[in-house]
Design a protein around this motif. Structure first.
Motif, PDB file in Angstrom:
ATOM      1  N   LYS A   1       1.575   4.012  -2.974  1.00  0.00           N
ATOM      2  CA  LYS A   1       1.621   5.989  -2.502  1.00  0.00           C
ATOM      3  C   LYS A   1       2.187   6.536  -3.305  1.00  0.00           C
ATOM      4  CE  LYS A   1      -1.910   6.138   1.290  1.00  0.00           C
ATOM      5  NZ  LYS A   1      -1.906   6.511   2.719  1.00  0.00           N
TER       6      LYS A   1
ATOM      7  N   ALA B   1       1.392  -1.214  -0.355  1.00  0.00           N
ATOM      8  CA  ALA B   1       0.024   0.208   0.057  1.00  0.00           C
ATOM      9  C   ALA B   1       1.025   1.186  -0.241  1.00  0.00           C
ATOM     10  CB  ALA B   1      -0.941   0.173   0.747  1.00  0.00           C
ATOM     11  N   LEU B   2       1.419   1.357   1.244  1.00  0.00           N
ATOM     12  CA  LEU B   2       2.816   2.511   0.947  1.00  0.00           C
ATOM     13  C   LEU B   2       3.860   2.500  -0.931  1.00  0.00           C
ATOM     14  CD1 LEU B   2       4.583   5.109   2.149  1.00  0.00           C
ATOM     15  CD2 LEU B   2       6.103   2.903   2.891  1.00  0.00           C
TER      16      LEU B   2
ATOM     17  N   GLU C   1       0.437   5.643   6.230  1.00  0.00           N
ATOM     18  CA  GLU C   1       0.490   4.153   6.594  1.00  0.00           C
ATOM     19  C   GLU C   1       1.349   3.751   7.824  1.00  0.00           C
ATOM     20  OE1 GLU C   1      -1.230   1.331   4.744  1.00  0.00           O
ATOM     21  OE2 GLU C   1      -1.683   3.791   3.268  1.00  0.00           O
ATOM     22  N   ASN C   2       1.892   4.653   8.713  1.00  0.00           N
ATOM     23  CA  ASN C   2       2.641   4.105   9.650  1.00  0.00           C
ATOM     24  C   ASN C   2       3.808   3.285   9.832  1.00  0.00           C
ATOM     25  OD1 ASN C   2       0.717   5.012  11.489  1.00  0.00           O
ATOM     26  ND2 ASN C   2      -0.836   3.166  10.903  1.00  0.00           N
ATOM     27  N   ALA C   3       4.207   3.823   8.476  1.00  0.00           N
ATOM     28  CA  ALA C   3       6.032   3.510   8.230  1.00  0.00           C
ATOM     29  C   ALA C   3       6.528   4.557   8.597  1.00  0.00           C
ATOM     30  CB  ALA C   3       6.087   2.885   7.138  1.00  0.00           C
TER      31      ALA C   3
END
Lengths: 425, 342
Positions: free
Chosen positions: B280, B276-277, B314-316
């Protein structure tokens, strides 16, 4: 593990052509060369036939018989006339035969004197007997010995009637009908024979008494010490000249391998100039080497330089040029230092063996003597021998100088042509 | 397709010449009014066997310039240099050194060459080596003596002048190699990878020597596969690959013309990047390669913000973030699809 090491070395040898040649080809080549010089196809060692000039001043039936028997000897190669004038009308005289020996055309000559036919064979000393004269070149110590021995043999085997008559004459002279007085007289003569000093084993001037009286005279070199010094100085000198010229010529390969040659050729120096510069250096070094060699021979071994300087200079310059161009050519032909080492070992040793640097050419079979003339060693050694041993006038050096200079020109031209591979691509 | 180098002053844009709309962009020199350029190469071709070493190289340099030839091993740099010094005969094309063919005596006198190999006599001293190559270049007498003294001083070897060259350090030999190539004070000097295998200190010394040459208005062709060197030393850079010059110009011009931007953003993630990241990040134009995220930046503040928002959304986590000028390495990568040092 041990086999793996051996196998890896075997692969290495297979890829290293120079090492391969050194290991297998060079020994075979040298074996063949020395077998040709010292052996024959029968496998029995033989000596080359002694070339001999004969002069029959007697022209008697006995002298003709004697010389005919001599001609039949396989160990001798008898000439009555110079090779170029082999017509029967121009036969050797005592003077021309001596000149031929002095010039090195033949190692030995035989003069049959007037009166030989009347008292060809005798027993015991007799001052009135005609003596055969051997004219010899002491640089070949073998030829006169062989001839002296064969003269006695031929006298015994080819002229038995003359020998018998000689015996009867001796008996008549010494013994008569062998009365007690005669026997005593014979005994005294025999004792007198045994009390005579033994002839010199060298068979030098004066010769030994035999069935035929023989006297030997060296026609040159009487005032010199060891006749072989000039030969070895030239022979060994030329061989090492070739080795060092090939080694020094290898600088060209090093320059090519390090890129220095590229750099040089990008400047104002052309390939022709570069090779010419290297030739000047190599010839200078070679001439110095020969000079040192001969000076050492003079200092330590009594080689006489006096009166020989001009001839020495001419021969040194022409030999140095030929050896240097040879080194340049080998270097130009070689792709690597290793190749150069293999090539120079092979060619220099072969040339030296065939050309007489290791073993005098005059002792080789005639065919090998002729083959030797394709090497520059032979021409250089012959030239130095003419200067130091035969003391021939400088004008007589022209064949050697001409050949060595021609070799220099041809080798340099070839080296220049081969060196094109280093020019711009 | 014709490749050549456009003569563009510093600070002006430059383009890979293959993209130029007008073929044959050679400045026209009128010999009656202008000094011929130090080096002029047109459509030079050379093959060895079936291998093409030069495939239509064209370039030209003004006096006093340092032109960097940048390319990987086997690209054709050395063949080009060897053609200029007369050691390679081109199959076709033309080559002029100060208006003369390479073999002309004037060309020989006015050019110098420092080969990649240490092409010296190891058993001679530096003074003897310089004497030798000085003589080969036609110097003699007092002129040669003063050239040797000047060269020893320039290369910092005056105190080792009488030692054997083989006893010198690698860096010293490199400097002597340069001194031997410049003993005759050439106006055009070809330096073939002069810093290969040299320690950093000696490399700095060589850079100083090159700066002194530039101060003397010597035109330099400098081949290297070190892009840092090319960026630091050269006024102009020609990138050569597969025997062709694929781009040429100043460093900034090359970067702008090739990449379109002058800076790149790089983010190192602290954990594997989730699909997902990645989606983006790619949507804002970034390239993802493992933990590394790269983005050519024409508006760095905005683009950095976009990238960081994607990570945040994405909380990365981000381990590292850098904004730097694009390098020639990236230019080369972009032009050829290969790393320069491959």
């Amino acid at each position: 593990m041990i086999l793996a090491i051996a196998k890896s070395r075997l692969w290495n040898l297979r890829h290293d052509r120079a090492a391969f040649v050194l290991a297998f080809i060079v020994p075979i080549v040298f074996f063949s060369i020395f077998a040709s010089i010292f052996g024959r196809s029968s496998g029995r060692a033989t000596t080359a036939a002694v070339r001999l000039a004969v002069v029959d001043e007697d022209q008697s039936a006995n002298s003709r018989r004697f010389l005919a028997a001599l001609r039949a000897e396989s160990a001798l190669k008898v000439s009555d006339a110079p090779r170029a004038e082999s017509g029967a009308s121009v036969r050797y005289t005592a003077a021309s035969a001596e000149a031929a020996v002095r010039a090195g055309e033949l190692p030995v000559a035989l003069v049959v004197p007037k009166g030989f036919g009347q008292s060809a064979i005798g027993f015991g000393p007799a001052a009135d007997r005609a003596k055969l004269v051997i004219l010899s070149d002491p640089s070949d110590p073998i030829a006169p010995q062989v001839l002296a021995g064969l003269l006695q043999k031929v006298a015994m085997t080819a002229m038995p009637d003359v020998m018998a008559r000689g015996g009867i004459d001796a008996l008549d002279r010494w013994g008569g009908n062998l009365t007690p007085e005669q026997r005593q007289r014979l005994e005294e003569n025999v004792r007198g024979l045994s009390e005579r000093p033994a002839p010199s084993p060298s068979g030098g001037a004066g010769g030994g008494a035999g069935l035929v009286e023989v006297t030997r005279r060296d026609v040159l070199g009487q005032k010199k010490g060891n006749p072989m010094i000039a030969f070895y100085a030239a022979g060994i000198g030329v061989m090492f000249l070739l080795f060092s010229a090939a080694g020094a010529g290898g600088a060209l390969i090093e320059e090519a391998e390090t890129g220095t040659l590229d750099r040089i050729l990008s400047t104002r120096v052309s390939m022709s100039r570069l090779l010419a510069g290297k030739l000047v250096y190599l010839a200078g070094i070679a001439a110095t080497q020969l000079t040192v060699m001969f000076l050492w021979g003079a200092l330590v071994f009594g080689l006489s330089m006096k009166g020989h300087w001009t001839g020495f200079f001419i021969m040194t310059v022409s030999t140095a040029l030929a050896a240097s161009t040879f080194g340049l050519l080998l270097a130009a032909l070689s792709r690597s230092r290793m190749q150069l080492v293999a090539l120079s070992n092979l060619t220099v040793l072969a040339m030296s063996a065939v050309g007489g640097s290791m073993f005098p050419r005059f002792l080789m079979p005639e065919i090998m003597q002729k083959i030797g003339l394709i090497t520059l060693n032979a021409w250089a050694i012959d030239g130095f021998q003419k200067v130091f041993w035969r003391e021939e006038p400088l004008t007589r050096l022209w064949p050697q100088v001409l050949v060595l200079c021609a070799i220099s020109v041809v080798f340099f031209a070839l080296a220049r042509r081969v060196a094109r591979r280093w020019e711009a691509i | 397709m014709v490749f050549s180098v456009n003569r563009i002053g510093p600070g002006l844009p430059s383009f890979p010449v293959s993209r130029l709309p007008i073929p044959g962009p050679f400045p026209v020199y009128d010999p009656a009014f202008m000094t011929p350029p130090p080096l002029e190469v047109r459509d030079l071709k050379k093959s060895f066997g079936g291998i093409v070493a030069l495939d239509g190289v064209s370039l030209e340099m003004p006096p006093g310039e340092i032109l960097g030839l940048l390319g990987p091993n086997g690209a054709g740099k050395t063949t080009l240099v060897r053609s200029v010094v007369g050691r390679v005969v081109p199959d076709s094309g033309s080559l002029r050194v100060f208006g003369q063919p390479p073999e002309h005596p004037d060309a020989v006198a006015s050019r110098g060459w420092v080969p990649q190999e240490i092409s010296l006599y190891p058993l001679l001293t530096p003074r003897e080596n310089l004497w030798t190559f000085g003589r080969y270049q036609g110097l003699s007498g007092a002129e040669l003596d003063s050239a040797i003294d000047r060269s020893l001083e320039w290369s910092g070897l005056a105190d080792r002048a009488k030692d054997r060259t083989s006893s010198l350090s690698g860096g010293m030999r490199r400097r002597l190699n340069m001194a031997a190539g410049t003993i005759h004070s050439p106006k055009l000097l070809l330096l073939d990878e002069p810093t290969v295998g040299v320690d950093p200190q000696s490399r700095e010394r060589i850079y100083t020597m090159i700066a002194e040459l530039k101060a003397r208005a010597v035109s330099l062709v400098y081949t290297t596969h070190y892009m840092e060197e090319a960026e630091r030393l050269c006024d102009r850079i020609a990138i050569i690959d597969h025997g062709r010059i694929i781009a040429a110009g100043t460093r900034d011009a090359l970067v702008r013309s090739t990449l379109g931007v002058n800076q790149t953003v790089r983010i190192d993630a602290d954990a594997p990047i989730a699909p997902a990241l990645r989606e983006k990040l790619e949507r804002v134009g970034a390239k993802v390669d493992g933990l590394r995220v790269l983005l050519l930046a024409d508006d760095p503040p905005k683009q950095i913000r976009d990238l960081l928002e994607a990570f945040h959304g994405e909380n990365a986590g981000v381990a590292d973030l850098t904004l730097k000028h694009a390098t020639l390495e990236e230019v080369f990568l972009n032009l050829t699809g290969r790393e320069l040092r491959e």
